[in-house]
Enzyme design. Structure first.
Site, PDB file in Angstrom:
ATOM      1  N   ASP A  63      48.561  -3.734  -3.023  1.00  0.00           N
ATOM      2  CA  ASP A  63      48.417  -2.309  -3.367  1.00  0.00           C
ATOM      3  C   ASP A  63      47.806  -1.546  -2.195  1.00  0.00           C
ATOM      4  OD1 ASP A  63      45.845  -3.240  -3.551  1.00  0.00           O
ATOM      5  OD2 ASP A  63      45.424  -2.404  -5.531  1.00  0.00           O
ATOM      6  N   GLU A 199      37.489 -11.699  -0.814  1.00  0.00           N
ATOM      7  CA  GLU A 199      37.457 -10.614   0.175  1.00  0.00           C
ATOM      8  C   GLU A 199      36.024 -10.136   0.396  1.00  0.00           C
ATOM      9  OE1 GLU A 199      40.201  -7.393  -0.490  1.00  0.00           O
ATOM     10  OE2 GLU A 199      39.376  -6.222   1.165  1.00  0.00           O
TER      11      GLU A 199
END
Ligand code: KIV
Length: 313
Positions: A63, A199
């Site tokens: 995204d 992340e």
């Protein structure tokens, strides 16, 4: 034909694309064998084709395309239909890599049933082979797994939580936060996730989680001890027009390359240096004369009509 010979649905590979097809179980096998997993984002036919032909194992239609392709400030605005559109384009070019589609913000934050319906669209309508969801969505991951949809989890700095986090900040810096991320990773694995993106967390935390899990971790800004690494394609080739975070390594300067090509094209057009005669189509020699005669006749008629109009006025 043995069970092992049964076709997986992989399309025939063009020359230069090494097979076998990467599947979610194959990623687990890579972890067991200690083979690093390479992953990159891609959002269109051409880049996905290059990434696949380079032998990268996993392609994420992330995204992040909201930012690097559509120019939004963050990832929140991209819709399911936009993500499906890009996933289809990627799917058309990929033969070997595992194609994972990111479920966009809002598409799985309501009921589990609604999240499942949206995930089915990525598999059915766009040809994704797995979906990725951010955060500890344990119930959803279990439901997707039960519905035969492979899932990649995503923990740590989850960009869809930008407002809750108060910006893009490294996560997992307190013992409570570390304990939370590790517990979430284990719970995602138990719920059926096939891999987890980690992340923006300290290297030491990513290493500990990686060691604790049987499924692979794929790091971005999480240090070298994860089972694999992923980067945003546009970061890798300098096409983001933004300062790069510390974890990005720039492998090429596509901005400079494209800028120079575009400027040279514009100059050539302005100086009538493009296209050349050799870059033009021509009539066959015999017909050139005939067509010239016809054009001269048309000119003559046009000139005569114009002359008559002028005289009548
Ligand atoms: O959307 C994306 O590109 C991602 C990667 C950063 C993992 O989620």
């Amino acid at each position: 034909m043995s069970v092992n010979d049964f076709p997986t649905g992989a399309r025939p590979s063009p020359p230069g694309v090494p097979l076998p097809k990467v599947t979610m179980p194959a990623l687990g096998e890579m972890k067991r064998q200690g083979k690093p997993i390479s992953a990159l984002t891609a959002y269109d036919y051409a880049t996905a084709r290059l990434v696949d032909e380079a032998g990268v194992d996993l392609i994420l239609v992330g995204d992040s395309l909201a930012m690097v392709i559509l120019g939004h400030e963050n990832t929140l605005a991209v819709t399911v239909d936009e993500m499906l559109h890009h996933t289809r384009a990627v799917r058309r070019s990929v033969h070997r890599a595992l194609v994972v589609a990111d479920m966009p913000f809002g598409s799985y934050h309501g009921t589990v049933a609604d999240g499942l319906t949206k995930a089915v669209r990525f598999i059915k309508e766009a040809g994704a082979e797995a979906v990725k969801v951010e955060g500890p969505r344990i119930e959803l991951v279990r439901a997707l797994t039960d519905a035969e949809i492979p899932v990649v989890g995503h923990l740590g700095l989850t960009p869809q939580s930008v407002h809750r986090m108060g910006g893009y900040r490294v996560q997992g810096r307190t013992s409570e936060a570390i304990r939370r991320i590790k517990a979430d990773a284990i719970a995602l694995g138990e719920a059926g996730a096939g891999a987890i993106v980690l992340e923006g967390i300290p290297r030491e935390v990513a290493a500990e989680i990686t060691a604790a899990l049987t499924i692979p971790t794929i790091g971005i800004g999480a240090g070298p001890d994860c089972d694999g690494q992923i980067l945003v394609f546009h970061d890798l080739v300098n096409l983001t027009f933004a300062p790069q975070p510390k974890f990005v390594r720039r492998y090429a300067d596509a901005s400079a390359l494209f800028r120079s090509a575009i400027e040279r094209y514009r100059e050539d057009v302005e100086h009538r240096a493009f296209p050349s005669d050799a870059e033009s189509y021509h009539l066959p020699r015999g017909e050139r004369k005939m067509v010239q005669v016809e054009l001269d006749e048309v000119d003559a008629i046009v000139n005569r009509d114009a002359w008559e109009e002028l005289n009548q006025a």
